[in-house]
Design an enzyme around this catalytic site. Structure first.
Site, PDB file in Angstrom:
ATOM      1  CE  LYS A  86      -4.402   1.826   2.851  1.00 44.51           C
ATOM      2  NZ  LYS A  86      -4.677   1.167   3.852  1.00 44.51           N
ATOM      3  CD  GLU A 186      -7.672   3.153   5.369  1.00 44.41           C
ATOM      4  OE1 GLU A 186      -7.310   3.424   5.765  1.00 44.41           O
ATOM      5  OE2 GLU A 186      -7.349   2.437   4.500  1.00 44.41           O
TER       6      GLU A 186
END
Ligand code: ADP
Ligand code: MG
Length: 637
Positions: A86, A186
């Site tokens: 990521k 998120e």
């Protein structure tokens, strides 16, 4: 009893349409769904547990191995075991330099600014392909446990992810065979898992503190009417639990001189994992002491087929909670400073925050809730759910909303393509640029270009191209009944209002008379992901030529408008002009018309415009002065 749906046309059993929520993490990834039996969000657990380590083992001539097995090979084969993918999404070679020393695998040294690549054996991989491997593993995990095929997902990303990082995540989903219904932030997902935002009558300001393995994110969210808006994000993409591990390693290296000889990649990874074990142990047992024997080869070439026998060294490592606190001190202080900065960015005081949500495995370190309680003494901290799972659970709740199973929540989204109207010459006049946050409202004023115009057509387009003919027409309507006025005199206000559902309403009104009209449009209706992507790519590809075409069209418009207004001026004021003035003006108008007719380039047109303008301006100004003077005397001209 589970219900079974049967399609009466085909006579086949209809499989439930499952949309999963995915937390694609730096360290660990998870997949969750809404269990239709309980109607609750649940993380999908297989024999390996809930967390899928975001680690990939790439072996020659075999399928990639993702998860626990791959994490274990970090020791045996660091050069072919990929972690922290990521972090590689959307970053350059230059930025990776700081973590390269902790990565066992090889990042291709590339002078170009193109996507970063990893080399394993003879093969190259980019971050999108590697992310897709993790997503595919999650898809398989869900399919294996649920016993149905999974094609649709909501994937979470950090709130600060830029457009290319979000697109890369979408692309990875597609590559993994998933239709990505939405990319969710998120912190928004974490808030949803705590039920924040589910009650539409409650408005709240929330701070989400997410300390994961390698990243730290602070987000301040405003929830109003079930809509989430990000007020501020702060954080550090190079801060997280890993830093505590490195700091413990450094502490041990200082304390045990023998560790100087611990140099080969395999041993360094083993020491790193041991540091992490110590951290987790002490987080759960603050009053115990961690002790462990650590064995390593004191030959840095031990990995190669060196003839030298490898000598083994042994050190008894130990750490207590005080040692952990010291190792983690700098990290904790940095996170506190980020909170202060985020509050400042959002122009808020700590007391304005009404809820605090903890996310990420590292928030289990007891010092984190302790310092947050001190910073926000008025709050009860939301950390009763598993901090590893809250993002995936929230993504599953959002997936359920998008599957049409809930109508109580709306989520703030962005427009993927620009929205605008057609103006003279087929130009696209952009009112809402792409990536604008929803809901939004934009107003712009226009006027007529012809005297006495009583109808005005408003044509609404979507797309990234400069000319409307290359874009997608969403709808049109005619603003009728404008009172006849000279060109340029009506004030026509156009408002684009895009609500949280992505529903566009276009209003047009003539402000002097109050005549108004509106339409409602669903911009995304009938547009597939592929078409959307193609439209975006087209926009990028043609950006340069579009700019030129647009410049030319604007000049054509200007020339036509000038010819129109000068002709009108002459018709009105024939008596006030000398024969030569008239003849010369007509000649300049004709030559500009000729330039337009033969399709001249922009420069030639600009010259024609200047020639006409410069010639007529002095006597136009002179006449204006006479007009103003007579207007002052109360006369009509
Ligand atoms: P990411 O979002 O980056 O994938 P996670 O939220 O899964 O990361 O968090 C992983 C980090 O949490 C790792 O650094 C791990 O060591 C740390 N961690 C997990 N459990 C604990 C614990 N009990 N105490 C302290 N740190 C922990
Ligand atoms: Mg995370």
């Amino acid at each position: 009893m589970a219900k079974i749906k049967i399609d009466i046309n085909s006579g086949k059993v209809v499989k439930p349409n499952i949309v999963v929520g995915i937390d694609l993490g730096t360290t660990n990834s998870l997949v969750a769904w809404i269990n239709p039996q309980t109607n609750k969000a649940e993380v999908i657990v297989d024999e390996w547990g809930a967390l899928l380590p975001s680690v990939i083992l790439l072996k020659p001539n075999s399928e990639p191995i993702v998860g626990v097995l791959a994490k274990e090979t970090l020791l045996e084969a660091p050069e072919r075991t990929i972690f922290s993918v990521k972090r590689l999404l959307g970053i350059s070679q230059h930025e990776i330099a700081s973590v390269q020393q902790f990565l066992g695998y090889h990042i291709v040294e590339d002078e170009t600014d193109s996507m970063l690549r990893i080399q394993v054996d003879e093969n190259f991989y980019n971050a999108v392909e590697l992310s897709a491997m993790i997503l595919r593993a999650l898809k398989h995990k869900a399919e294996k446990v649920l016993g149905v095929q999974v094609f649709q997902a909501v994937i979470s990303v950090p709130a600060y992810f830029n457009d290319s990082q979000r697109q890369a995540t979408r692309d990875a989903g597609k590559l993994a065979g998933l239709n990505v219904l939405r990319i969710i932030n998120e912190p928004t997902a974490a808030s949803l898992s705590y039920g924040l935002g589910l009650n539409r009558t409650v408005s709240q300001t929330i701070l989400v503190y997410d300390l994961g393995g390698g990243t730290f994110d602070i987000s301040i969210l405003q929830i109003e009417d079930g809509v989430f808006e990000v007020l501020a994000t702060q954080g550090d993409t190079r801060l997280g639990g890993d830093d505590i591990d490195h700091s413990i390693m450094a502490f041990w290296q200082g304390k045990y001189p023998a560790l100087v000889n611990c140099a080969n990649p395999r041993d360094i990874q083993a020491l790193r994992l041991l540091a992490e074990t110590a951290k987790i142990f002490l987080s759960n047992n603050t009053d115990l002491i961690f002790t462990e024997w650590f064995e390593f080869s004191n030959n840095s070439a031990a990995q190669s087929e060196d003839i030298e026998p490898v000598k083994i060294e042994k050190v008894a490592l130990s750490l207590d909670y005080g040692g952990l606190v010291t190792a983690a001190k700098a990290l904790v202080l940095k996170t506190q400073a980020c909170i202060v900065a985020a509050l400042r960015d959002a122009s808020l005081k700590p007391s304005d925050i009404q809820a605090l949500v903890l996310v990420g495995g590292s928030t289990r370190y007891p010092e984190i809730p302790r310092v947050l309680s001190a910073q926000f003494p008025h709050l009860i901290i939301n950390n009763f759910l598993n901090p590893d799972e809250v993002v995936a659970l929230g993504a599953a709740i959002e997936a359920d909303v998008l599957a049409g199973n809930r109508e109580d929540i709306l989520l703030l989204d962005i427009t993927p393509l620009g929205l605008g109207i057609e103006t003279a010459g087929g130009l696209m006049d952009l009112l809402i640029p792409r990536n604008t946050k929803l809901p939004c409202r934009v107003r712009r004023e226009y006027s007529t270009s012809v005297d006495g115009q009583i109808n005005l057509q408003i044509a609404v387009f979507q797309g990234e191209r400069g000319m409307v003919k290359e874009n997608r027409k969403l709808g049109e309507f005619i603003l009728k009944g404008i009172p006849a006025m000279p060109a340029g005199f009506p004030k026509i206000e156009v408002i684009f209002a895009l609500n949280a559902d992505g529903l566009l309403t276009v209003y047009a009104s003539e402000l002097r008379s109050g005549v108004s009209q509106n339409i409602e449009i669903k911009p995304q209706y009938g547009l597939s992901d592929e078409e959307l992507e193609r439209m975006l790519l087209d926009g990028f590809e043609h950006a340069q030529s579009d700019l030129q075409a647009r410049g030319l069209q604007e000049t054509i418009n200007e020339a036509q408008q000038l010819i129109y207004s000068v002709s009108r001026f002459i018709a009105k004021n024939t008596g006030m002009l000398s024969a030569t003035q008239l003849a010369d003006t007509m000649q300049r108008i004709d030559s500009l018309k000729r330039l337009l007719n033969i399709g001249s380039n922009k420069d030639a047109l600009l010259q024609g415009i200047t020639a006409l303008n410069d010639f007529t301006r002095p006597f136009a100004e002179n006449l204006m002065n006479i007009a103003v003077a007579s207007a002052l005397k109360g006369k009509e001209i």
